[in-house]
Design an enzyme around this catalytic site. Structure first.
Site, PDB file in Angstrom:
ATOM      1  N   LYS A  33     -13.850  -5.200   2.651  1.00 12.90           N
ATOM      2  CA  LYS A  33     -14.759  -4.095   2.315  1.00 12.90           C
ATOM      3  C   LYS A  33     -16.243  -4.451   2.496  1.00 12.90           C
ATOM      4  O   LYS A  33     -17.058  -3.560   2.718  1.00 12.90           O
ATOM      5  CB  LYS A  33     -14.521  -3.619   0.881  1.00 12.90           C
ATOM      6  N   SER A  45     -15.821  -7.417 -14.069  1.00 11.05           N
ATOM      7  CA  SER A  45     -17.086  -7.338 -13.313  1.00 11.05           C
ATOM      8  C   SER A  45     -16.877  -7.662 -11.836  1.00 11.05           C
ATOM      9  O   SER A  45     -17.784  -8.147 -11.166  1.00 11.05           O
ATOM     10  CB  SER A  45     -18.122  -8.297 -13.923  1.00 11.05           C
ATOM     11  N   SER A  56       0.816  -1.224   0.000  1.00 11.31           N
ATOM     12  CA  SER A  56       0.000   0.000   0.000  1.00 11.31           C
ATOM     13  C   SER A  56       0.848   1.273   0.000  1.00 11.31           C
ATOM     14  O   SER A  56       1.853   1.372   0.705  1.00 11.31           O
ATOM     15  CB  SER A  56      -0.928   0.015   1.216  1.00 11.31           C
TER      16      SER A  56
END
Length: 286
Positions: free
Chosen positions: A70, A130, A19
């Site tokens: 998430k 997707s 990150s």
């Protein structure tokens, strides 16, 4: 100066060592003169609830949430913003007055940041992939009022599920990458957004592939804007290929910075940091 009064904000995910968020967020905190530091904390699935409950009781002022948590954090939050509910994904938390987690998602605002001044209303767009990132991109393109949003995927199951989530949007359609219509759409597209990880730099080696293979991109023309959500490397194979065709290209670094800016505003109840402060810190680091 880190003192005994310094509080912290953390990024929670697994893996986390790649990150860049600590670089840009600590630059922002320093610019704003906040007595805060930003750290990255690896967290396994089975430890998520324990970690979030522990952070409520110490000097933690907020969190960023990344893969794979998430969606899992929904059950641990007392307040969830409409956009996070709509996207079924959370990336930013703060403690409210009851010392419970309030949640939002800043990915849509981050995604549209580099596109806002490009006059894309009523234009044609394609989304490649997707997966989870495609949801934020679809919402962003709806907000920018594009006339058609075509999602091209190799996975029929995830494609159908994604389209179903936005079932009241007439401008949205989904098709497989093997569909003959894909080449017509690519030829006519004003904007193409890659949400797949293909082309991302890995610990093994740099991936030199294009999403769905080079033949898939044969009808790309120079008027198309190509936006790759990947930011490492800055020039992905797709962006190199597109630039050679004469396309305008955008990488994922601006989205990363812009969603980080919006997280700061959420944590601090309205403070804003200039884009260049965080962007320059990342460019210097990279």
């Amino acid at each position: 100066m880190i003192s005994s009064k310094t509080s912290f904000i953390a990024l929670i995910g697994n893996p986390i060592s790649h990150s860049l968020s600590p670089i840009m967020q600590n630059a922002a905190f320093q610019y704003l003169g906040l007595d805060l530091i930003y750290i990255a904390i690896p967290c396994k699935n089975e430890d998520l609830e324990l970690v979030l409950n522990t952070f409520k009781k110490i000097n933690c002022k907020g969190l960023n949430i990344t893969i794979p948590h998430k969606e899992k954090v929904f059950n641990l939050c007392s307040e969830i913003s409409p956009i996070a509910n709509k996207l079924k994904a959370i990336n930013t938390l703060k403690l409210n007055s009851e010392k419970e987690w309030s949640a939002t998602n800043t990915d849509v605002e981050g995604f549209i940041y580099p596109l806002k001044n490009l006059n894309l209303a009523k234009k044609k767009s394609i989304i490649i992939g997707s997966g989870g990132a495609a949801r934020s991109v679809i919402q962003g393109l709806i907000d920018l009022n594009l006339s058609t949003i075509s999602v091209i995927s190799r996975n029929r199951s995830s494609l159908n599920e994604l389209i179903k989530n936005f079932d009241n949007q007439n401008q949205l359609q989904g098709l497989l990458n093997t569909d003959d219509q894909a080449q017509i759409l690519i030829r006519e597209a004003d904007l193409i957004v890659n949400t797949t990880p293909v082309g991302m730099k890995t610990t093994r080696s740099e991936n030199n592939e294009l999403p769905y293979g080079e033949a898939f991109w044969r009808s790309l023309n120079s008027k198309t804007i190509v936006y790759d959500l990947i930011y490492n490397p800055a020039l992905t194979p797709l962006l190199k290929f597109s630039a050679k065709k004469g396309c305008m290209t955008i990488n994922g670094l601006e989205m990363l910075v812009a969603q980080g800016m919006k997280s700061i505003t959420f944590w601090t109840d309205g403070l804003e940091v200039p884009f260049h402060v965080m962007n320059d810190a990342l460019k210097k680091y990279l």
